[in-house]
Design an enzyme around this catalytic site. Structure first.
Site, short mmCIF file in Angstrom:
data_model
loop_
_atom_site.label_atom_id
_atom_site.label_comp_id
_atom_site.label_asym_id
_atom_site.label_seq_id
_atom_site.Cartn_x
_atom_site.Cartn_y
_atom_site.Cartn_z
N GLU B 128 0.71 -1.04 0.02
CA GLU B 128 0.00 -0.04 -0.54
C GLU B 128 0.83 1.43 0.18
O GLU B 128 0.93 2.02 -0.83
CB GLU B 128 -0.90 0.12 0.56
CG GLU B 128 -2.21 -1.50 1.12
CD GLU B 128 -2.91 -0.41 0.22
OE1 GLU B 128 -2.75 -0.43 -1.58
OE2 GLU B 128 -4.32 -0.30 0.33
N THR B 181 -5.71 8.85 -5.07
CA THR B 181 -5.98 9.36 -4.02
C THR B 181 -5.23 10.02 -3.57
O THR B 181 -6.11 10.68 -1.72
CB THR B 181 -5.44 7.84 -3.69
OG1 THR B 181 -5.91 6.32 -4.00
CG2 THR B 181 -5.36 7.88 -1.81
#
Lengths: 309, 309
Positions: B128, B181
């Protein structure tokens, strides 16, 4: 039923991460209240022992809460209320809430329960409004429902009762100083840094999970407050030392009860609770501060009926 | 065991009130991955279907996660990874998390489980970090553990798996737009008004209570987001309309999945979930936006083994 004698428990609000939403009900400390039906309509405070409080029902939290209930459930008779205060005013363990919750619980019983316990919360909140200017449910909800309670929101009022594990004990130490709720609120900041807010709601979620799964370690890991304690702790004598001693003696966590000045600790088992209580007492003994301590399991039922006839 | 084929599920992070802490695992949408033991030490990405992603393991989220695990568990052999992407990158339902979690899960199985599932989370977080610059666990935790997960904190990492009621279904609609994001994070405010923060943690506590008690109404009442949704919703086409239609069709609640652009709704029962999916599809059909929808129960197990030999 013509009269009822009830035990009106003390409560711990906030519980660290649960600022303004969580509360729990105690079992070993509380007021008593006797309420009699009377042919004369209205509400009268006929006796107050243990505190110097107004007997005018419109200036008394029990009276105001009772009147709020009777505003929605009119009767052609009335109620005489005797209050035996054991919870000191301004202690941070829900003294006004015990009176407000007790009055509406007792009258509801004498009326053969026209309202559910959950529905009584809003009446008791009127007493809190008189006491602090803020119609909050953090203490009246656990006093009425028992166990842990979560006040999810006020518009509409949404109170959730939460189970808790059997071996959970609360220790409370109440330093005999005066700390006004208004002062405790004034030190709070109007905004919270996003990171601290995230940590706080992670802890609230974890605490609720720990209560449902009897995971004492998880309960302990979640008992942190990023929001109120950092500002309020300076108002409470030796707060950091008391908290540290509580943790050293095995408490799962420790924090400010309500808006203080009482400090609470949650513990697994009575023997740990006793060790915590005596450990923290030593701190106030040393600095010469008068205090009271209480040890209690979580009271699952809230207000209790002692006698009725 | 020489090779393993696994299903790597999509996940919904945040879940309205649970911003940056809650996530859930889906069952009907996910990648597949095949991992072979190889005599040659190290990690190789030998095949990627369905996405244009780097095969250099140090530039690939699955590769980085695998290398993080092997940094703590050294072997004299290696692993060849084939990735069959079904979850679109940038969809907001944990595409990178599925790859990162899949790689560490599969390798852990091929090593005969030196690590607990909970311990795999920190390795998957490295993937991530590569994907978004932020080593968060909101998606890898539910992908690995299944069910709902609460990431209570990172120092140390503390992930709690939460039970959920059987009839709970998730609907996801993914508008085929690109939303970075970084942009979704940039619109957030660095501080939260105290009142909104209190409402948020009241909802997190209530949601967790609702999950443990199978109280669908309570789950629905708690699915509000005071923090991210008010700012992020403007980035997502017709967000308000989709949410309103979902609620009209009987969804318990609806919000942004992860950092978007996917929108999720939670529903009680499959028939409501189907009605919600078709109702919200009509909105994007009308405005001519390409989209995908998914309907899924909550996947209680996370990543699944499809074959092994």
């Amino acid at each position: 039923m013509k009269s009822i004698r009830i035990f009106c428990p003390a409560t711990i609000a906030n519980l660290s991460c649960g600022f303004d939403v969580l509360g729990l009900c105690l079992d070993t400390v509380g007021d008593e209240m006797i309420i009699h039906k009377s042919a004369e309509p209205g509400v009268r405070i006929t006796k107050i022992e243990g505190a110097n409080l107004p007997t005018n029902p419109e200036a008394n939290v029990a009276g105001v809460a009772a009147l709020a209930l009777l505003h929605e459930w009119q009767t052609d008779f009335g109620f005489d209320i005797e209050i035996y205060k054991r919870i000191k005013a301004g202690s941070g363990i829900g003294s006004s809430a015990a009176s407000a919750a007790g009055a509406v619980f007792g009258i509801n019983e004498l009326l053969a329960r026209p309202f559910e316990k959950n529905e009584l919360v809003k009446f008791a909140m009127k007493g809190e409004q008189l006491a602090s200017g803020n119609a909050h449910a953090d203490n009246v909800a656990p006093a009425l429902l028992g166990g842990f309670t979560l006040v999810r929101g006020y518009n509409p009022l949404d109170v959730i009762r939460i189970e808790s594990p059997d071996e959970l004990h609360a220790v409370v130490i109440h330093p005999q100083i005066e700390l006004k709720t208004a002062d405790s609120r004034a030190v709070l900041q109007p905004t919270v840094p996003l990171k601290k807010a995230i940590a706080q709601w992670g802890n609230v979620g974890g605490l609720v999970a720990g209560l449902y799964t009897s995971d004492y370690d998880l309960i302990g890991r979640c008992l942190h407050d990023e929001v109120a304690e950092p500002y309020r702790k300076a108002l409470i004598p030796a707060f950091e030392e008391i908290k540290n001693v509580a943790l050293q003696q095995g408490a799962l966590g420790s924090g400010i009860s309500g808006s203080g000045p009482s400090i609470f600790a949650l513990c697994k088992g009575l023997s740990t609770a006793k060790a915590v209580a005596s450990g923290i007492s030593v701190v106030y003994d040393r600095i010469g501060l008068t205090y009271e301590t209480h040890i209690s399991t979580v009271n699952p039922n809230g207000i209790k009926i002692l006698n009725q006839d």
